[in-house]
Enzyme design. Structure first.
Site, mmCIF file in Angstrom:
data_model
loop_
_atom_site.group_PDB
_atom_site.id
_atom_site.type_symbol
_atom_site.label_atom_id
_atom_site.label_comp_id
_atom_site.label_asym_id
_atom_site.label_seq_id
_atom_site.Cartn_x
_atom_site.Cartn_y
_atom_site.Cartn_z
ATOM 1 N N LYS A 123 14.815 -55.464 60.637
ATOM 2 C CA LYS A 123 15.404 -55.330 62.012
ATOM 3 C C LYS A 123 14.575 -55.758 63.369
ATOM 4 O O LYS A 123 13.535 -55.353 63.406
ATOM 5 C CB LYS A 123 16.091 -54.096 62.286
ATOM 6 C CG LYS A 123 17.200 -53.691 61.109
ATOM 7 C CD LYS A 123 17.758 -52.274 61.436
ATOM 8 C CE LYS A 123 18.480 -51.578 60.350
ATOM 9 N NZ LYS A 123 19.915 -52.217 60.041
ATOM 10 N N ASP B 133 17.811 -40.964 50.391
ATOM 11 C CA ASP B 133 18.539 -42.084 51.040
ATOM 12 C C ASP B 133 18.009 -42.642 52.366
ATOM 13 O O ASP B 133 18.275 -43.963 52.590
ATOM 14 C CB ASP B 133 20.032 -41.893 50.957
ATOM 15 C CG ASP B 133 20.942 -43.175 51.026
ATOM 16 O OD1 ASP B 133 20.591 -44.102 50.495
ATOM 17 O OD2 ASP B 133 21.942 -43.210 51.729
ATOM 18 N N HIS C 81 13.808 -45.155 55.568
ATOM 19 C CA HIS C 81 14.130 -45.834 56.975
ATOM 20 C C HIS C 81 13.623 -44.955 57.979
ATOM 21 O O HIS C 81 12.917 -45.452 59.234
ATOM 22 C CB HIS C 81 15.639 -45.713 57.097
ATOM 23 C CG HIS C 81 16.355 -46.705 56.023
ATOM 24 N ND1 HIS C 81 15.709 -47.954 55.216
ATOM 25 C CD2 HIS C 81 17.457 -46.588 55.309
ATOM 26 C CE1 HIS C 81 16.423 -48.006 54.311
ATOM 27 N NE2 HIS C 81 17.503 -47.391 54.076
ATOM 28 N N LYS D 137 25.958 -38.963 57.431
ATOM 29 C CA LYS D 137 27.482 -39.982 57.233
ATOM 30 C C LYS D 137 28.330 -39.159 57.924
ATOM 31 O O LYS D 137 28.216 -37.885 58.018
ATOM 32 C CB LYS D 137 27.562 -39.838 55.903
ATOM 33 C CG LYS D 137 26.198 -40.401 54.884
ATOM 34 C CD LYS D 137 26.212 -41.939 54.952
ATOM 35 C CE LYS D 137 25.010 -42.402 53.923
ATOM 36 N NZ LYS D 137 24.496 -43.582 54.515
HETATM 37 C C1 BG6 Z 1 20.899 -47.921 52.709
HETATM 38 C C2 BG6 Z 1 21.531 -46.744 52.568
HETATM 39 O O1 BG6 Z 1 19.526 -47.891 52.465
HETATM 40 O O2 BG6 Z 1 21.015 -47.958 54.549
HETATM 41 C C3 BG6 Z 1 22.871 -46.440 53.133
HETATM 42 O O3 BG6 Z 1 21.381 -46.490 51.062
HETATM 43 C C4 BG6 Z 1 22.815 -46.649 54.378
HETATM 44 O O4 BG6 Z 1 23.528 -45.180 52.535
HETATM 45 C C5 BG6 Z 1 22.223 -48.009 55.004
HETATM 46 O O5 BG6 Z 1 24.339 -46.558 54.934
HETATM 47 C C6 BG6 Z 1 22.053 -48.012 56.498
HETATM 48 O O6 BG6 Z 1 21.859 -49.359 56.603
HETATM 49 P P1 BG6 Z 1 21.964 -50.022 58.144
HETATM 50 O O7 BG6 Z 1 21.436 -51.308 58.208
HETATM 51 O O8 BG6 Z 1 23.468 -50.221 58.074
HETATM 52 O O9 BG6 Z 1 21.650 -48.936 59.253
#
Ligand code: BG6
Length: 484
Positions: free
Chosen positions: A181, A234, A239, A329
């Site tokens: 990103k 997840d 992330h 979520k």
């Molecule tokens: C993914 C997860 O890696 O990243 C998802 O498995 C999540 O659950 C997604 O929704 C979020 O990505 P972004 O780019 O939409 O923030």
């Protein structure tokens, strides 16, 4: 040099929604190296033409106005398909022969992209090795591995060990799409291409840091995957930990793969791991109320859809500065943001010294949506004596730069083709991250952590999240998104 991108898991969602649209966009912008071929492989028995037809539909649907049939036709002439089961050595060897045939002996960089379910990573790598389709420590054969990389430290280690039987670490590109990103790599630019931020980016000026990835989406049809993953596996291990390391690490000597990743690993090693009996105090877990009604979710499911974790970083820069990581979520809105909350002025000359937390300086890095940065600072209210108010300075990418912000996969695919692994996770980095997440996951699984708290979809997580922060003497910054 020619390039071949071999996509395993070609009939899957990731290929049609992300990889092929990103490659098409790179082609449209003239960024794909000349002579790039894309070869899909999966068990489905498509012909080249049938696969192209399938992709044209999904790509056009995904890109909308940005799709151009003429450009696609040019691009599609370099797309091929070869059916096969990646767990079958003969099928992989047959793919190898097909690739040799299309490449016709020309020197070619091959990128093996594992877009399959994670259970196929090991056989894919081993079969590539056995078929002689890799070469030890050579830069022309690379493997790209999607998340999740393991489900805990032990499985990540095992996967690393298997991958290293076939590929040297320098040939391995572990994807975390957050690193692709623009706003995430801009964190490095913000910190290390400016002089004004770094001197105050430490315990002397920063009170605490909040890293939030909130999503409105609910789990829907993804329960098959999500029930065994939950929010920590997840969103946190990958992330959020990437956002954390880029915010907290020291400045690397250069922007290159090893220098950057050395610093990320170093800061991960400074994070105090949570002992089992500390997990209840420093973490929080929740589930949105209708989660158990999602298809495939059991009535008594304990899978968390919300989590919050406090990290303490034991080094000179961050001692005493908590980092709060939070994700959920079914939250009230979609925002990914990093909030650097600064300390109060040491002495207030304008009357009351009692300034509430929300009144101190704050830098909000809005990763998405409305990508940009907002700085909050005090200003004098005109014509009101010395009355003060918090105001902001905004920067948004859209206002300052022409063109759309590219999808993360464009940058990552191009970097992998060019052999730049700076924005990919290294084996020790992935393991260091799991080492911190594992004890929390274990405590949560064994009921030794905080109780699972429920929240309504559309809230900011469980009601107890605000009290949890208050107990730590802080307040969540719940503006969403800050930039309009
Ligand atoms: C993914 C997860 O890696 O990243 C998802 O498995 C999540 O659950 C997604 O929704 C979020 O990505 P972004 O780019 O939409 O923030």
């Amino acid at each position: 040099m020619a390039h071949t991108i071999v996509i395993f898991g070609a009939s899957g969602d990731l290929t049609s929604r992300k990889l092929v649209p990103a490659l098409y966009e790179l082609h449209r912008k003239g960024r794909l190296p000349d002579g790039t071929r894309i070869v899909g492989s999966s068990r489905s028995g498509f012909s080249h033409e049938a696969w192209r037809e399938r992709l044209v539909e999904s790509t056009a649907g995904y890109l909308g106005d940005r799709f151009d049939r003429g450009v696609w036709n040019e691009f599609a002439s370099s797309i091929y398909y070869h059916p096969g089961d990646v767990t079958q050595p003969d099928d992989v060897a047959s793919l190898g022969q097909f690739l040799d045939g299309t490449e016709q002996g020309a020197e070619t960089v091959r990128l093996y992209y594992l877009a399959t379910a994670p259970g196929f990573y090991e056989p894919a790598v081993l079969n590539l090795g056995q078929a002689g389709m890799t070469c030890e420590d050579c830069a022309q054969r690379r493997v790209v591995i999607e998340k999740p990389f393991g489900i805990d430290l032990a499985s990540a280690r095992r996967l690393n060990e298997v991958v290293h039987r076939v590929f040297a670490e320098s040939q391995v590109y572990r994807i975390d799409h957050y690193l692709g990103k623009e706003t995430v790599s801009n964190l490095l630019v913000l910190r290390f291409a400016n002089t004004i931020f770094e001197p105050i980016w430490n315990r002397n000026y920063v009170d605490h840091v909040q890293i939030t990835a909130a999503e409105e989406v609910v789990i829907g049809h993804r329960a098959g995957f999500y029930e065994s993953a939950g929010i920590l596996r997840d969103m946190f291990q990958n992330h959020l930990m990437q956002l954390f390391t880029l915010t907290a690490m020291e400045g690397p000597a250069r922007f290159d793969a090893d220098a950057v990743r050395d610093e990320k690993v170093k800061v991960l090693r400074c994070v105090r791991p949570l002992a089992r009996d500390e997990v209840a105090r420093w973490t929080l877990r929740g589930q949105y109320r209708s989660y158990r009604d999602e298809p495939g979710v059991g009535r008594g499911s304990q899978t968390p859809t919300f989590g919050a974790v406090t990290w303490h970083v034991d080094n000179w820069r961050w001692q005493g500065v908590p980092f709060y990581l939070r994700s959920g979520k079914g939250m009230s809105c979609r925002t990914t943001q990093i909030v650097i909350q600064f300390r109060h002025p040491p002495h207030m000359i304008f009357g009351s010294n009692a300034v509430d937390d929300h009144e101190a300086n704050r830098l909000v890095i809005q990763i998405q949506p409305r990508e940009g940065i907002q700085l909050h600072f005090q200003s004098k209210v005109p014509d009101a004596g010395m009355k003060r108010r918090l105001v902001d300075l905004d920067f948004t990418f859209r206002d300052r730069f022409a063109g759309d912000i590219p999808d993360a996969y464009q940058r990552l695919l191009l970097d992998a083709m060019q052999g730049d692994a700076s924005l990919f996770a290294r084996s020790d980095e992935v393991e260091a991250s799991w080492r911190l997440i594992d004890p929390i996951q274990a405590a949560w699984d064994e009921g030794a952590g905080p109780p699972l708290a429920f929240y309504e979809s559309g809230d900011w997580g469980p009601p107890g999240a605000a009290e949890w922060m208050q107990r730590q003497g802080r307040q969540w910054f719940d503006s969403c998104p800050v930039l309009k």
